[in-house]
Design an enzyme around this catalytic site. Structure first.
Site, PDB file in Angstrom:
ATOM      1  N   SER A 164     -53.316 106.734   8.132  1.00 26.45           N
ATOM      2  CA  SER A 164     -52.854 105.544   8.913  1.00 26.45           C
ATOM      3  C   SER A 164     -53.351 105.042  10.060  1.00 26.45           C
ATOM      4  O   SER A 164     -53.872 104.007  10.510  1.00 26.45           O
ATOM      5  CB  SER A 164     -51.300 105.856   9.307  1.00 26.45           C
ATOM      6  OG  SER A 164     -50.693 106.179   8.202  1.00 26.45           O
ATOM      7  N   ALA A 165     -53.714 106.205  10.925  1.00 25.40           N
ATOM      8  CA  ALA A 165     -54.275 105.793  12.183  1.00 25.40           C
ATOM      9  C   ALA A 165     -55.896 105.418  12.203  1.00 25.40           C
ATOM     10  O   ALA A 165     -56.490 104.352  12.631  1.00 25.40           O
ATOM     11  CB  ALA A 165     -54.509 107.088  12.993  1.00 25.40           C
TER      12      ALA A 165
ATOM     13  N   GLU B  94     -63.941 110.570   5.256  1.00 25.99           N
ATOM     14  CA  GLU B  94     -62.458 110.728   4.489  1.00 25.99           C
ATOM     15  C   GLU B  94     -62.563 111.788   3.577  1.00 25.99           C
ATOM     16  O   GLU B  94     -63.511 111.630   2.482  1.00 25.99           O
ATOM     17  CB  GLU B  94     -61.813 109.671   3.890  1.00 25.99           C
ATOM     18  CG  GLU B  94     -60.737 109.908   3.152  1.00 25.99           C
ATOM     19  CD  GLU B  94     -59.343 110.375   3.597  1.00 25.99           C
ATOM     20  OE1 GLU B  94     -58.909 110.317   4.854  1.00 25.99           O
ATOM     21  OE2 GLU B  94     -58.981 111.544   2.852  1.00 25.99           O
TER      22      GLU B  94
ATOM     23  N   HIS C  99     -42.667 114.552   8.551  1.00 30.77           N
ATOM     24  CA  HIS C  99     -43.270 113.738   9.681  1.00 30.77           C
ATOM     25  C   HIS C  99     -43.703 114.576  10.919  1.00 30.77           C
ATOM     26  O   HIS C  99     -43.277 114.484  12.062  1.00 30.77           O
ATOM     27  CB  HIS C  99     -42.154 113.055  10.678  1.00 30.77           C
ATOM     28  CG  HIS C  99     -41.236 111.915   9.592  1.00 30.77           C
ATOM     29  ND1 HIS C  99     -39.944 111.567   9.860  1.00 30.77           N
ATOM     30  CD2 HIS C  99     -41.903 111.215   8.333  1.00 30.77           C
ATOM     31  CE1 HIS C  99     -39.870 110.786   8.920  1.00 30.77           C
ATOM     32  NE2 HIS C  99     -40.659 110.544   8.004  1.00 30.77           N
TER      33      HIS C  99
END
Ligand SMILES: Cc1cc2nc3c(=O)[nH]c(=O)nc-3n(C[C@H](O)[C@H](O)[C@H](O)COP(=O)(O)OP(=O)(O)OC[C@H]3O[C@@H](n4cnc5c(N)ncnc54)[C@H](O)[C@@H]3O)c2cc1C
Length: 535
Positions: free
Chosen positions: A15-16, A36, A472
């Site tokens: 996401s970031a 990645e 989360h």
């Protein structure tokens, strides 16, 4: 050893990392390398919203972590999925798009994260979203993440909202807008019937930028440090160890489990812990502490007659629906069968919402069926109360100094008695909604728990037996000032030059919501800070 040179290295295309890669390469003069560990996000099950069911069932594209045995959850280990693919967790998540309560961001700022109050982060929230109802004081209309209302036509949702209102909970027309809490219609990071992941929204538009290099299946194993500053990354790629150097800075966006892991492997972390693995200490910082997450449990009921999602799971319809969703972005496979959230107060005297309900219209055993081949499952629905604003804290610790050994993850969930008390209250509020007269036309027998709990002791036992994290994890490289923080409000690692952490790990206090929107916001603000220094 193979070497490369860039201005900025971003580790982790989640996401970031995707937001940073996009925003930092707007300046054509800045050369950026994005590393990645996972592969490309080409699997259609990633882009078709309903495909997330399969991603979950088969644990695809993730690191496969689990917690250490949890003392307050009957010694169980919890699965901790987090993405290992371009887009990171935003490529495998459930797409709920929620910012949470403004007070949490205000507390970030009050507690030392200067510049991160809700008023100050609001422009960044707006910048990252393309809300289908358009921009206003609270919402953004032309950002990179497509956000839309839950597209469900199931009448059970109206009953759910009615149940909430009848029990005295407020209704909010937009929980990402002026009123952040109450019962409301769900919002999802879906655009044109397809998952609007960070990769789709932020990385895909950069393909023509010559100043961005993306290397997949590149596993970072160490931060290269010289004279107290980060100069590059050592990583494994194609079976070889390689080095990439950065003239300006290295940014860690590996997520709240892997960022602290890489820091500790590189000598940045709690000194005594690092020494116990014979790792030379470069900076003694509370890396890996302050782990926070949301835990939830489910209450499930059978449904009197099957709902629309059940019908769409007939084999021939699934095949047609998936093809239609993939080709045209339309039809039932583009709709999430759990379209509603509510952010509520477990008791009226609580200052801020401390419980989230997730409402879903699938029973746990839902699967594809076909007459004569596989009998249809009995339809059901459920409410999952999740504890927000928990006080319990866990940690991420090294298992060994070998980068291939996954870290030890201690959640310590429900270790604070106050958390157990509020979680129990949340269970009771969810029970009231599910048993309310508004739900009568839909409710058949109870599935889970087996029988209605008779007292607090039975509720607690059920919660301890079944609670899971809703994935989360955050807080393990805490932003702020003072000895408890790992990074400054500019997200720079304390005491180390040219090194930032930008991901869910920097949250000082976990937001009262699903985390993706907040993490996209954090990265957008970080990119702005980097740009303003460079400019
Ligand atoms: C199954 C699931 C469902 C969820 N549902 C929701 C939801 O509905 N709504 C919501 O808002 N949030 C949801 N979340 C949470 C949310 O998606 C995450 O909090 C968020 O995406 C995390 O962003 P991040 O940038 O911190 O890390 P990530 O997105 O996890 O990115 C980290 C990236 O770094 C890479 N990486 C890690 N280690 C290395 C290494 N050593 N070398 C190179 N690369 C590395 C990883 O492979 C990954 O791609 C869910 C999460 C999961 C797992």
């Amino acid at each position: 050893m193979s070497m490369s040179k860039s201005d900025v290295i971003i580790v982790g295309a989640g996401s970031a990392g995707c937001v940073l890669a996009n925003r930092l390469t707007r300046d054509p003069a800045r050369k950026v390398l994005l590393l990645e560990a996972g592969g490309r996000d080409w699997d259609p099950r990633i882009s078709i919203p309903i495909g997330m069911g399969k991603l979950q069932q088969h644990a695809l594209y993730q690191w496969g972590d689990e917690s250490e045995p949890e003392p307050n959850l009957d010694g169980r280990r919890m699965d901790i999925a987090h993405g290992k693919v371009i887009g990171g967790s935003s490529s495998i998540n459930l797409m709920a798009f929620t910012r949470g309560q403004p007070q949490v961001y205000d507390r970030w700022a009050e507690d030392g994260a200067k510049g991160w109050s809700y008023a100050e982060v609001l422009p960044y929230f707006k910048s990252i979203e393309a809300w289908e109802d358009g921009a206003d004081e609270w919402r953004g209309g032309d950002g990179e993440t497509g956000v839309q209302w839950a597209r469900t036509t199931d009448p059970i949702y109206d009953a759910w909202i009615e149940a909430g209102k009848a029990l005295g909970h407020p209704f909010t027309p937009d929980y990402n807008g002026a009123q952040s809490w109450g019962f409301g219609r769900g919002q999802y990071s879906i655009r044109d019937g397809r998952r609007s992941s960070a990769a789709q929204g932020f990385l895909r538009p950069t393909v023509t930028r010559r100043n961005l290099t993306v290397v997949t299946r590149a596993m970072a194993v160490r931060i290269l440090l010289e004279a107290g500053r980060a100069v590059g990354i050592e990583y494994r790629h194609d079976g070889r160890l390689k080095r990439a150097y950065a003239d300006q800075e290295v940014i860690l966006s590996l997520g709240a489990i892997n960022s602290p892991h890489l820091l500790m492997l590189s000598g940045i972390g709690p000194a005594e812990h690092l020494r116990s693995f014979d790792i030379d200490v470069v900076a003694d910082l509370p890396v890996g502490a302050n782990l926070q997450d949301h835990v939830a449990a489910a209450i499930n009921w059978r449904r009197r007659s099957p709902g629309p999602f059940h019908k769409s799971l007939r084999l021939d319809r699934v095949a047609f629906g998936m093809a239609r969703a993939y080709l045209f972005g339309t039809g039932p496979a583009t709709v999430i069968p759990g379209g509603m959230h509510a952010f509520i107060k477990s008791r009226p005297d609580v200052a801020e919402p401390d419980i989230e309900f997730m409402f879903h219209t699938v029973p746990p055993e839902a699967d594809v069926w076909f007459p004569g081949i596989k009998a249809p499952y009995r339809d059901g629905y459920g409410i999952r109360p999740a504890l927000l604003r928990g006080q319990s804290r866990g940690s991420v610790r090294l298992r060994s100094s070998n980068p291939d050994d996954r870290p030890r993850i201690y959640y310590n969930a429900l270790s604070e008695p106050e958390d157990m008390r509020r979680f129990r209250e949340g269970f009771k509020r969810a029970w009231e909604v599910g048993q309310s007269s508004a739900m009568d036309p839909f409710r058949a027998e109870l599935i889970a728990p087996d029988t209605p709990p008779e007292d607090d002791r039975e509720i607690d036992a059920y919660l301890r037996r079944t609670a899971v994290t809703i994935l989360h994890p955050s807080g393990t490289c805490k932003m702020g000032m003072g000895p408890a923080s790992v990074v400054s409000p500019e997200l720079k690692v304390n005491g180390i030059g040219s090194l930032r952490v930008v991901d869910g790990s920097v949250m000082p206090e976990l937001v009262s919501a699903h985390t993706n929107a907040a993490i996209l916001m954090i990265a957008a603000k970080a990119a702005d800070m980097i740009d303003s220094v460079a400019g």
